[in-house]
Write an enzyme that holds these catalytic residues in place. Sequence first.
Site, PDB file in Angstrom:
ATOM      1  N   GLY A 170      -5.458  39.948   2.764  1.00  0.00           N
ATOM      2  CA  GLY A 170      -4.267  40.308   3.511  1.00  0.00           C
ATOM      3  C   GLY A 170      -4.523  40.777   4.935  1.00  0.00           C
ATOM      4  N   PHE A 227      -6.500  25.990  23.607  1.00  0.00           N
ATOM      5  CA  PHE A 227      -6.657  27.407  23.926  1.00  0.00           C
ATOM      6  C   PHE A 227      -7.057  28.174  22.677  1.00  0.00           C
ATOM      7  CE2 PHE A 227      -2.240  26.435  22.933  1.00  0.00           C
ATOM      8  CZ  PHE A 227      -1.893  27.400  22.006  1.00  0.00           C
ATOM      9  N   LEU A 283      -5.424  38.917   7.648  1.00  0.00           N
ATOM     10  CA  LEU A 283      -4.739  38.027   8.602  1.00  0.00           C
ATOM     11  C   LEU A 283      -3.245  38.329   8.639  1.00  0.00           C
ATOM     12  CD1 LEU A 283      -4.595  35.607  10.522  1.00  0.00           C
ATOM     13  CD2 LEU A 283      -4.294  34.140   8.519  1.00  0.00           C
ATOM     14  N   TYR A 339      -0.496  28.584   8.794  1.00  0.00           N
ATOM     15  CA  TYR A 339       0.417  29.358   9.633  1.00  0.00           C
ATOM     16  C   TYR A 339       1.905  29.252   9.326  1.00  0.00           C
ATOM     17  CZ  TYR A 339      -3.592  30.646  12.434  1.00  0.00           C
ATOM     18  OH  TYR A 339      -4.785  31.181  12.845  1.00  0.00           O
TER      19      TYR A 339
HETATM   20  C1  LIG Z   1      -8.042  31.687   8.230  1.00  0.00           C
HETATM   21  C2  LIG Z   1      -8.396  33.174   8.107  1.00  0.00           C
HETATM   22  C3  LIG Z   1      -8.074  33.856   9.437  1.00  0.00           C
HETATM   23  C4  LIG Z   1      -7.568  33.776   6.964  1.00  0.00           C
HETATM   24  O1  LIG Z   1      -7.756  35.173   6.925  1.00  0.00           O
HETATM   25  P1  LIG Z   1      -7.499  36.033   5.567  1.00  0.00           P
HETATM   26  O2  LIG Z   1      -7.571  37.464   5.938  1.00  0.00           O
HETATM   27  O3  LIG Z   1      -8.384  35.512   4.518  1.00  0.00           O
HETATM   28  O4  LIG Z   1      -5.998  35.671   5.228  1.00  0.00           O
HETATM   29  P2  LIG Z   1      -5.012  36.577   4.347  1.00  0.00           P
HETATM   30  O5  LIG Z   1      -5.770  37.177   3.212  1.00  0.00           O
HETATM   31  O6  LIG Z   1      -4.249  37.530   5.214  1.00  0.00           O
HETATM   32  O7  LIG Z   1      -4.058  35.459   3.824  1.00  0.00           O
HETATM   33  C5  LIG Z   1      -2.697  35.412   4.109  1.00  0.00           C
HETATM   34  C6  LIG Z   1      -2.155  34.204   3.403  1.00  0.00           C
HETATM   35  O8  LIG Z   1      -2.694  33.019   3.999  1.00  0.00           O
HETATM   36  C7  LIG Z   1      -3.367  32.229   2.996  1.00  0.00           C
HETATM   37  N1  LIG Z   1      -4.521  31.644   3.665  1.00  0.00           N
HETATM   38  C8  LIG Z   1      -5.445  32.281   4.370  1.00  0.00           C
HETATM   39  N2  LIG Z   1      -6.345  31.401   4.840  1.00  0.00           N
HETATM   40  C9  LIG Z   1      -5.964  30.199   4.408  1.00  0.00           C
HETATM   41  C10 LIG Z   1      -6.503  28.903   4.565  1.00  0.00           C
HETATM   42  N3  LIG Z   1      -7.620  28.687   5.280  1.00  0.00           N
HETATM   43  N4  LIG Z   1      -5.850  27.879   3.991  1.00  0.00           N
HETATM   44  C11 LIG Z   1      -4.718  28.093   3.269  1.00  0.00           C
HETATM   45  N5  LIG Z   1      -4.167  29.313   3.112  1.00  0.00           N
HETATM   46  C12 LIG Z   1      -4.795  30.346   3.659  1.00  0.00           C
HETATM   47  C13 LIG Z   1      -3.733  33.204   1.922  1.00  0.00           C
HETATM   48  O9  LIG Z   1      -3.919  32.555   0.696  1.00  0.00           O
HETATM   49  C14 LIG Z   1      -2.538  34.129   1.921  1.00  0.00           C
HETATM   50  O10 LIG Z   1      -1.490  33.470   1.244  1.00  0.00           O
HETATM   51  P3  LIG Z   1      -0.237  34.266   0.613  1.00  0.00           P
HETATM   52  O11 LIG Z   1       0.583  34.731   1.769  1.00  0.00           O
HETATM   53  O12 LIG Z   1       0.449  33.216  -0.160  1.00  0.00           O
HETATM   54  O13 LIG Z   1      -0.808  35.385  -0.189  1.00  0.00           O
HETATM   55  C15 LIG Z   1      -9.891  33.371   7.802  1.00  0.00           C
HETATM   56  O14 LIG Z   1     -10.206  32.721   6.599  1.00  0.00           O
HETATM   57  C16 LIG Z   1     -10.821  32.856   8.878  1.00  0.00           C
HETATM   58  O15 LIG Z   1     -11.158  33.585   9.789  1.00  0.00           O
HETATM   59  N6  LIG Z   1     -11.260  31.566   8.806  1.00  0.00           N
HETATM   60  C17 LIG Z   1     -12.212  31.003   9.745  1.00  0.00           C
HETATM   61  C18 LIG Z   1     -11.710  30.964  11.190  1.00  0.00           C
HETATM   62  C19 LIG Z   1     -10.373  30.287  11.315  1.00  0.00           C
HETATM   63  O16 LIG Z   1     -10.165  29.201  10.782  1.00  0.00           O
HETATM   64  N7  LIG Z   1      -9.437  30.939  12.015  1.00  0.00           N
HETATM   65  C20 LIG Z   1      -8.123  30.411  12.287  1.00  0.00           C
HETATM   66  C21 LIG Z   1      -8.137  29.859  13.666  1.00  0.00           C
HETATM   67  S1  LIG Z   1      -6.658  29.004  14.071  1.00  0.00           S
END
Ligand SMILES: CC(C)(COP(=O)(O)OP(=O)(O)OC[C@H]1O[C@@H](n2cnc3c(N)ncnc32)[C@H](O)[C@@H]1OP(=O)(O)O)[C@@H](O)C(=O)NCCC(=O)NCCS
Length: 440
Positions: free
Chosen positions: A127, A440, A129, A158
């Site tokens: 949670g 960006f 993100l 997103y």
């Molecule tokens: C993507 C990222 C930011 C997610 O962060 P996180 O703290 O694990 O996300 P959260 O736990 O807050 O998840 C929030 C929701 O998003 C979903 N989610 C998070 N990452 C996801 C992914 N890669 N694909 C699908 N769903 C995802 C979670 O399952 C959760 O779903 P819910 O609302 O149904 O419970 C993290 O995995 C990351 O840093 N990845 C690598 C870098 C990256 O890709 N950044 C994004 C750049 S655009």
Amino acid sequence: MPFRRVHGLQIRSYESCEGWATKREMRWCDACQALAVDLEPKFIRGDELMEFFGAVQTGFGRTVLDENDEYPGHLITADRTFAVRDGGTIVSTASSYAFDVTVPGGAQLPMAAVSMVTVHPTHRRRGVLRRVMDAQLDDVARRGEPLAGLTASEASIYERFGYGTATFTTNWELESDYARVQGVGDDGGRVRLVDADTAASVAHDVYSRASRRVGELTRPAEWWPRLFAPRSKGARFFTAVHEGPDHVADAFARYTLENHWPDGVAADVLHVRELQAVTPEAEAAMWRYLFGIDLVGTISAVDRPVDDPLRWRLPDPRRMRVRQLRDHLWVRVVDIAASLAGRTYAADDALVFELIDDFRPENSGCWLIDGGPQGAACSRTDRAADLSLSAPDLGALYLGGVPVSTLAAAGRVRELTTSAIARADRMFLVHPSPWCTTHF
Ligand SMILES: CC(C)(COP(=O)(O)OP(=O)(O)OC[C@H]1O[C@@H](n2cnc3c(N)ncnc32)[C@H](O)[C@@H]1OP(=O)(O)O)[C@@H](O)C(=O)NCCC(=O)NCCS
């Protein structure tokens, strides 16, 4: 119970949860694995920027941060930049640039261009993100920026935060034997190859005069030198500038050549990274130059518009093979009234839509758009809705590139009064299709 909006609507089940434990310096709930409130997103200080960039690298799975790494310290400011710390260590990052986006009708509206969003692998799926997105959108709203936008590493992340795909781009390839621009001859202009310093200023000038499509972003002056700066291995790419007969620059292209010489036969791949032009004629002249480069077997271009006019200039257009059609700019409508009144509409009409915004419930409810080609007003209303849609759908259709009818056919938008979808299509759609070339 210290939770706020963690996991959205499931918050009640956490309030009754008794599984709290302390593990190292971090507290979380054993039952649901959600984080405790002390991992709060906070603005960083100016002197924490390098630490922040190092944490961004970790989040994207990179190990080093040295002077050759690209970090946009010249563009981001601490007051738009969030970090979550666990103990002393940054475990999550997010920032945004203050850009403007061109909307239908030609106005440029402020858009928080969200970037550098990461959660470290040690803290994923708890949670974090969600909380960063929440804090950031609150900040965008506080600043009075009506829109937020981002480019996504994965298209599955997103929508839950209200972002929808608003622009698409294509990557294509063309064999050089078929690379001819029909109907374009010598225009009396010339093409020059320029060095990085000249490229930065000329490209900035051309870009600011280019006939910009809906969806394109402003790029500040500081953007350009870093884009063209030579790195330790030499210049990053060739920059060609086209000048008309009056010697005024009206197009530029950034490209690289990947050398191939199989069996002694020259077959380089020309990678066109960016081509911007002030007029269609200048754009065609630039393609004519690129198609004439010797030793090339294949031309490959990225980030081109889905309705690229070049296709219609080729003698054998099927040879232009689209290798990828993908989402680029995702839009989040933050201020509903300001955003929808800030653009124009292709047809005069008044339409009421019911918005379901789970992530920012304060936006939910019925909104009236009363507008046309000359301008529009948007406000809350008690009138019955013509359409029902969710926040990511509004983000997707806002720039006019995604038909309401397509979203309806996908079961996402509901028609509540007869012909409302057709009316909405007539109002919202724009030509040419929205296009964003800025990364960006
Ligand atoms: C993507 C990222 C930011 C997610 O962060 P996180 O703290 O694990 O996300 P959260 O736990 O807050 O998840 C929030 C929701 O998003 C979903 N989610 C998070 N990452 C996801 C992914 N890669 N694909 C699908 N769903 C995802 C979670 O399952 C959760 O779903 P819910 O609302 O149904 O419970 C993290 O995995 C990351 O840093 N990845 C690598 C870098 C990256 O890709 N950044 C994004 C750049 S655009």
